[in-house]
Design a protein around this motif. Structure first.
Motif: not given
Length: 530
Positions: A140-144
């Motif tokens: 997921s590009e939202n993981a950070p």
């Protein structure tokens, strides 16, 4: 400067003429397609209110893994939400507390909230969603946004706690993340599950049908916990091409669409329409792919590219003045820092940098380095006319400075293989959003492979402090370091031009939009059709 603007106007006029020819063909095709052009009438048999929105295409609706889906806020809710001033307000969580000693957020959830299939929403759904985003297997590009989460504890059916490894002042912003139903997704592949083509949420609208590549029809959720919306149906009509979208607004097939500045001007003062010129935090720039060998060898030439771009001319000619030159990812944020290198247009400086690096002018008008022409291929996503125009303008300006730039519109973007991309980013929310995960080494939305230890240091310091003065200093240093070692050649901020029929009431004209102009539906439950 005047010469450049004139040339750009000539170029964009040529592109517009090409687009107009395409529009005429598209309109003829649209008029011949009765089934698609009468979608609104077909839904209107019992006189329900129907809004048809000109949308980009979707292959899936998966807010956990993908950003920027305008449709997400209609189908799903997060624990928190953003109001018209982009402030954090309650969503599925009616209240929360923060324990600074343990860095723990505790959320008390709304009761009697139901998924669209009638099942009860619980704290377990929240835990499932955030853990799915954090799972590296799901990419997921939202993981950070959640990398600081050390423990998630379901305290009871309607209470959940998040313990963080370190303070993250943006955490409440990130809890606007749409929550997904565990009972439908447990054990499913989060990249490929068919759920994301038939999504079920808790939001004010639920999916009625999805005709792939044509339209997504939503019907209002009569049991929405905040009260049902006024508009009965919203149809996301798939119209990826900017020029076709403008023609369908003119022909009455659409009620609302975001148009290019050139197309939006067609509706100024036109009876039956209203223009919404909305500010955004959305910027454009050339993203250099540091995974490509060319930039490994020629990273020192990037400042020359930055100086060769006449940003003012592009704002005037391509955006028709609706935007502003860009030099920072936080230019429209409270932590904007002005005293950095802007790379204002200076072709002489560009040539000076090239020649200082050992480049020599070739007989073809382009500089050479070690026997190879200085230049690169600039990729642009299909269907975005403004980006295409900006890319063509940039290529012409770079040529004037002796740098060869070829514009390519690939069918599919090769993030790791391409040389450069006409990128867009920007968030109207906390400064951590669209900085930490875009410029931080190895983060989920860092598609360029950019890495700078000082940039990482200052972004981390900024997210871990609640003190505005500490954050301001950290973000100032971040912007300073980024300007010294550019990841992008920033070009401009792009305002959002929405056009709507005057039947739509309730659109908030003052909200600052996000990336891709997303945000107009933030108060959709208050809209009505007259």
């Amino acid at each position: 400067m005047k010469k450049l603007i004139s040339m750009l106007l000539i170029l964009t006029a040529g592109w517009t003429m090409t687009a107009c020819a395409g529009r005429e063909n598209s309109m003829d095709a649209a008029r011949q397609s009765d089934e698609r052009s009468t979608q609104k009438d077909a839904q209107d048999t019992a006189n329900p209110s129907v809004l048809v929105y000109g949308s980009q295409d979707y292959t899936r609706i998966n807010p956990a893994l993908d950003e920027h889906g305008e449709i997400n806020v209609l189908i799903f809710d997060g624990l928190t939400a953003h109001n018209g001033d982009n402030e954090v307000v309650p969503g599925l969580a009616k209240r929360w507390e923060f324990d600074s000693e343990t860095n723990t957020y505790t959320f008390e959830l709304e009761e009697d909230v139901r998924w669209h299939d009638g099942e009860e929403f619980t704290a377990q759904d929240v835990k499932f969603t955030i853990e799915a985003i954090m799972d590296p297997e799901n990419d997921s590009e939202n993981a950070p946004d959640y990398e600081d989460v050390e423990e998630i504890t379901v305290m009871d059916t309607h209470t959940i706690a998040f313990r963080l490894a370190a303070a993250n002042v943006a955490f409440l912003d990130y809890m606007t993340m749409p929550i997904l139903p565990e009972h439908l997704l447990s054990g499913q592949n989060m990249q490929e599950s068919d759920f994301f083509r038939h999504p079920i949420g808790t939001g004010p609208y639920q999916m009625e049908s999805w005709d792939m590549g044509q339209a997504i029809t939503l019907v209002k959720n009569e049991n929405y916990f905040r009260g049902s919306a006024h508009i009965d149906r919203i149809i996301f009509k798939i119209v990826p091409d900017d020029s076709v979208r403008a023609m369908q607004m003119q022909s009455g097939e659409l009620d609302l669409a975001m148009l290019t500045p050139k197309d939006a001007k067609l509706f100024e003062e036109r009876e039956g329409y209203r223009n919404y010129h909305m500010k955004t935090s959305d910027y454009r720039g050339i993203m250099f792919n540091f995974q490509n060998e060319y930039w490994v060898e020629n990273r020192d030439l990037i400042p020359a590219v930055c100086y060769a771009l006449d940003k003012e001319a592009m704002v005037d000619a391509v955006l028709l003045g609706e935007g502003e030159p860009a030099y920072s990812p936080l230019q429209r944020n409270r932590y904007h820092y002005e005293k950095i290198q802007h790379y204002d247009y200076d072709p002489d400086k560009a040539r000076e940098i090239l020649e200082a690096a050992g480049c020599t002018m070739g007989s073809d008008g382009y500089y050479q380095r070690d026997g190879k022409t200085v230049g690169f291929v600039l990729s642009v996503g299909a269907g975005d006319q403004v980006r295409a125009d900006l890319a063509q303008a940039a290529a012409w300006q770079l040529k004037e400075a002796g740098i060869r730039c070829t514009v390519d519109l690939p069918v599919q973007i090769d993030w790791s293989g391409q040389m450069a991309y006409l990128i867009g980013w920007g968030s109207p929310f906390d400064a951590d959003d669209h900085t930490y995960k875009v410029f931080g080494t190895g983060k989920g939305a860092n598609y360029s492979g950019y890495s700078n230890a000082l940039v990482d240091k200052y972004l981390t310091k900024a997210r871990q402090s609640e003190d505005p003065d500490v954050r301001a200093q950290a973000y100032a240093r971040f912007q300073t370091e980024l300007s010294k070692d550019p990841a992008f050649a920033f070009i401009c901020y792009v305002d959002a031009n929405y056009v709507a029929t005057d039947q739509i009431q309730g659109i908030d004209p003052d909200t600052v939009m996000g990336h891709h102009g997303v945000g107009i539906f933030h108060n959709v439950t208050e809209w009505s059709m007259t």
